[in-house]
Design an enzyme around this catalytic site. Structure first.
Site, mmCIF file in Angstrom:
data_model
loop_
_atom_site.group_PDB
_atom_site.id
_atom_site.type_symbol
_atom_site.label_atom_id
_atom_site.label_comp_id
_atom_site.label_asym_id
_atom_site.label_seq_id
_atom_site.Cartn_x
_atom_site.Cartn_y
_atom_site.Cartn_z
ATOM 1 N N LYS A 176 0.820 -1.097 0.016
ATOM 2 C CA LYS A 176 0.049 -0.090 -0.033
ATOM 3 C C LYS A 176 0.982 1.013 -0.064
ATOM 4 O O LYS A 176 1.572 1.675 1.006
ATOM 5 C CB LYS A 176 -0.901 0.028 1.303
ATOM 6 C CG LYS A 176 -2.094 1.046 0.985
ATOM 7 C CD LYS A 176 -2.658 1.418 2.264
ATOM 8 C CE LYS A 176 -1.742 2.592 3.084
ATOM 9 N NZ LYS A 176 -1.806 3.908 2.346
ATOM 10 N N GLU B 37 10.629 1.118 10.130
ATOM 11 C CA GLU B 37 11.532 2.103 9.804
ATOM 12 C C GLU B 37 10.617 3.338 10.022
ATOM 13 O O GLU B 37 9.930 3.834 9.274
ATOM 14 C CB GLU B 37 12.023 1.776 8.338
ATOM 15 C CG GLU B 37 13.621 2.533 8.031
ATOM 16 C CD GLU B 37 13.733 3.612 7.790
ATOM 17 O OE1 GLU B 37 13.627 4.535 8.715
ATOM 18 O OE2 GLU B 37 14.109 4.072 6.642
ATOM 19 N N CYS C 137 13.196 10.602 6.347
ATOM 20 C CA CYS C 137 13.307 10.007 7.669
ATOM 21 C C CYS C 137 14.721 10.129 8.210
ATOM 22 O O CYS C 137 15.208 10.362 9.450
ATOM 23 C CB CYS C 137 13.140 8.665 7.598
ATOM 24 S SG CYS C 137 13.946 7.524 6.397
ATOM 25 N N GLU D 51 10.703 15.399 15.440
ATOM 26 C CA GLU D 51 10.821 15.396 13.904
ATOM 27 C C GLU D 51 10.007 16.304 13.286
ATOM 28 O O GLU D 51 8.816 16.509 13.497
ATOM 29 C CB GLU D 51 10.460 13.895 13.381
ATOM 30 C CG GLU D 51 10.754 13.698 11.968
ATOM 31 C CD GLU D 51 10.785 12.263 11.566
ATOM 32 O OE1 GLU D 51 9.703 11.799 11.798
ATOM 33 O OE2 GLU D 51 11.447 11.753 10.739
HETATM 34 P P1 ADP Z 1 2.249 10.873 7.245
HETATM 35 O O1 ADP Z 1 1.583 11.128 8.619
HETATM 36 O O2 ADP Z 1 3.686 11.796 7.093
HETATM 37 O O3 ADP Z 1 1.799 10.801 6.106
HETATM 38 P P2 ADP Z 1 2.559 8.108 8.149
HETATM 39 O O4 ADP Z 1 3.650 7.271 8.750
HETATM 40 O O5 ADP Z 1 1.136 8.317 8.761
HETATM 41 O O6 ADP Z 1 3.116 9.604 7.504
HETATM 42 O O7 ADP Z 1 2.193 7.388 6.710
HETATM 43 C C1 ADP Z 1 2.865 6.481 6.206
HETATM 44 C C2 ADP Z 1 2.117 5.366 5.505
HETATM 45 O O8 ADP Z 1 1.456 4.553 6.693
HETATM 46 C C3 ADP Z 1 1.089 5.656 4.449
HETATM 47 O O9 ADP Z 1 1.146 4.654 3.494
HETATM 48 C C4 ADP Z 1 -0.060 5.851 5.407
HETATM 49 O O10 ADP Z 1 -1.508 5.496 4.575
HETATM 50 C C5 ADP Z 1 0.196 4.426 6.009
HETATM 51 N N1 ADP Z 1 -0.893 4.598 7.308
HETATM 52 C C6 ADP Z 1 -1.107 5.475 8.150
HETATM 53 N N2 ADP Z 1 -1.871 5.152 9.357
HETATM 54 C C7 ADP Z 1 -2.038 3.693 9.217
HETATM 55 C C8 ADP Z 1 -2.418 2.699 9.922
HETATM 56 N N3 ADP Z 1 -3.139 3.013 11.030
HETATM 57 N N4 ADP Z 1 -2.209 1.429 9.772
HETATM 58 C C9 ADP Z 1 -1.796 1.189 8.501
HETATM 59 N N5 ADP Z 1 -0.848 1.981 7.563
HETATM 60 C C10 ADP Z 1 -1.231 3.292 8.156
#
Ligand code: ADP
Length: 490
Positions: free
Chosen positions: A184, A260, A295, A393
């Site tokens: 995803k 990560e 990161c 961050e």
């Molecule tokens: P940002 O907040 O900078 O967008 P995230 O760490 O939230 O960064 O997002 C990184 C990835 O994690 C994206 O692909 C996002 O859709 C996914 N993501 C966000 N929340 C969840 C969750 N609860 N479970 C699984 N994937 C998630």
């Protein structure tokens, strides 16, 4: 002269999922905006829980019934290498797609991201037939050995900052090890993942072995990491999301995760650094590339007092040379910020630091240009050790400056905080470099430079709040394999 490398209106954009070897357009279409100018770039359907389930089931079926896991490892490697070749053959359209829908400047994508992604697939392909088991020393009437086997379905969740590269870091080792993958991508940067999956299929990766589902984290991401048929989870993103994924995934089943996560990395510069201008340019690239949305961004400069002033001057001059421009413009040396909210978040961080007494000796403001959001390269002095700007961050082009007199003081400052992703050390004293290397509580230390080398041998992954497990290196493939011990009596 027109400074556009390409006209954004000329790029053909398709959005969708890739399941069972086919484009799938189910789900509610959502607008995807171009970070460079906020214009609509595509309408991409988001998967609901049922569609994510269908993608995982397809991957599971393919894992069990297609020859991927049982293929001769060299044949699997050949397919992965063919896939890498296809990425390079499609360098120009792929680079345009990536630049259009992300913060990556097109010339950088063409010259670096595509090459790095293809080489990363080739690197992992080479491991396909090089990781076996061991024979154990046992009693003479016994024979003990270990064998490895893939986990089955690997759920991969990628971030938005380097969409193509991050996808390849995740998918490459999982496929080389014989797993099936459901990826995803970030809902903010969904475009290149579909192209990546189509090229994998064209290269010979069987239908269902590499599926892509589009959607947000709360629905699609959550459904993916909590699906009972998933054997392993690999994620790159923020620490807060990593924690949520750890809990959601583990509440369904015990299974390994590679996480990560965030960083707040120190760049420690001693007065005996071999060349202050080389150090300055490494430090500037370490925080200003991709506008700090990295990161491993080196967001904390920790500099010995006697050279602080000349180093800061050089950094300010390098920051001033950065030009904010759309990713399709050849002038772009300062990437756009992914979206308005993120630009605001960066500004709030800087404003709060200023209110607490910090001085922005460079930058500090949001910039708007033709609908895009940018943030000035920023240098903050006079920051407090326990302030949010130093501890959290920011994910923007903001470098805080702290000074020290003694080596011990530098190490204490560098090890502050909850993160432990990586650090840079600049010194010409070998003993000092070795002492710092040992004492820094981080997963990666770079000495006298600040970046990964273009090869992939060294794993990357954080200590403390920066994560669990490793991307890249031999470890990345090993972490996509489970090891079985066998003892035979005869
Ligand atoms: P940002 O907040 O900078 O967008 P995230 O760490 O939230 O960064 O997002 C990184 C990835 O994690 C994206 O692909 C996002 O859709 C996914 N993501 C966000 N929340 C969840 C969750 N609860 N479970 C699984 N994937 C998630």
């Amino acid at each position: 002269m027109d400074s556009k490398v390409f006209d954004p209106a000329s790029v053909t954009v398709r959005g969708g999922h890739f399941i069972d070897g086919r484009l799938d357009l189910s789900g509610t279409p959502r607008d995807i905006l171009r970070p460079s100018d906020g214009q609509l770039c595509a309408r991409v359907p988001w998967a609901d829980e049922a569609l994510v389930g269908a993608a995982v089931e397809s991957a599971h079926r393919a894992f069990v019934s297609s020859p991927w896991a049982t293929l001769a490892p060299r044949a699997r490697a050949a397919i992965l290498r063919r896939w890498a070749d296809l990425l390079e053959l499609n360098r120009v359209p792929l680079a345009r797609l990536e630049a259009l829908g992300s913060t990556r400047p097109v010339l950088d994508v063409e010259a670096k991201d595509i090459t790095v992604s293809a080489d990363c697939l080739r690197f992992f392909a080479e491991y396909a037939d090089k990781l076996g088991g061991d024979v154990a020393a046992t009693k003479s009437e016994h024979f003990g050995f270990t064998v490895t086997q893939p986990y089955g379905v690997v759920a991969a969740i990628a971030p938005w900052n380097y969409p193509l590269q991050m996808a390849c870091w995740k998918v490459g080792p999982a496929l080389a090890a014989g797993n099936a993958v459901v990826l995803k991508p970030s809902e903010l940067t969904p475009l290149s993942a579909l192209a990546l999956a189509e090229l994998a299929f064209e290269a010979g990766v069987p239908a269902g072995i590499f599926n892509v589902v589009q959607g947000d984290g709360a629905t699609a991401g959550r459904a993916l990491v909590s699906h009972p048929l998933v054997g392993k989870v690999t994620f790159t993103g923020s620490t807060a999301t990593g924690r949520r994924i750890l809990m959601a995934s583990s509440s369904v089943q015990i299974r390994p995760l590679t996480l990560e996560l965030g960083g707040k990395s120190a760049q420690v510069v001693f007065a005996d650094a071999p060349d202050i201008s080389v150090a300055a340019s490494a430090i500037a690239n370490g925080i200003f590339n991709n506008a700090g949305q990295v990161c491993v961004a080196g967001s904390r400069l920790i500099v010995q007092r006697s050279i602080a002033e000349p180093l800061i001057e050089r950094l300010a001059s390098l920051g001033r040379q950065r030009t904010p421009a759309p990713t399709w413009d050849r002038a772009c040396t300062l990437s756009p910020i992914i979206h308005a909210e993120q630009a605001l978040k960066i500004e709030r961080h800087v404003e709060q630091a200023r209110a607490e007494g910090a001085e922005a000796i460079l930058g500090g403001r949001r910039l708007h240009a033709d609908g895009g959001h940018y943030f000035e390269p920023t240098l903050l002095t006079g920051v407090k050790r326990d302030s949010r700007i130093v501890c959290e961050e920011v994910f923007g082009p903001v470098l805080t400056v702290q000074t020290f007199d003694e080596e011990e003081e530098a190490l204490v400052l560098a090890n502050d905080g909850d993160y432990g992703l990586n650090a840079g050390v600049f010194t010409s004293d070998l003993g000092r470099a070795m002492r710092c290397m040992r004492r820094l509580d981080v997963g990666t230390v770079w000495v006298n430079h600040y970046t990964r080398t273009p090869d992939f041998n060294l794993a990357i992954g954080g200590f403390k709040g920066s994560g669990i497990g490793k991307d890249l290196g031999r470890e990345a493939v090993e972490q996509n394999l489970q090891r079985k011990s066998v003892l035979m009596a005869f």
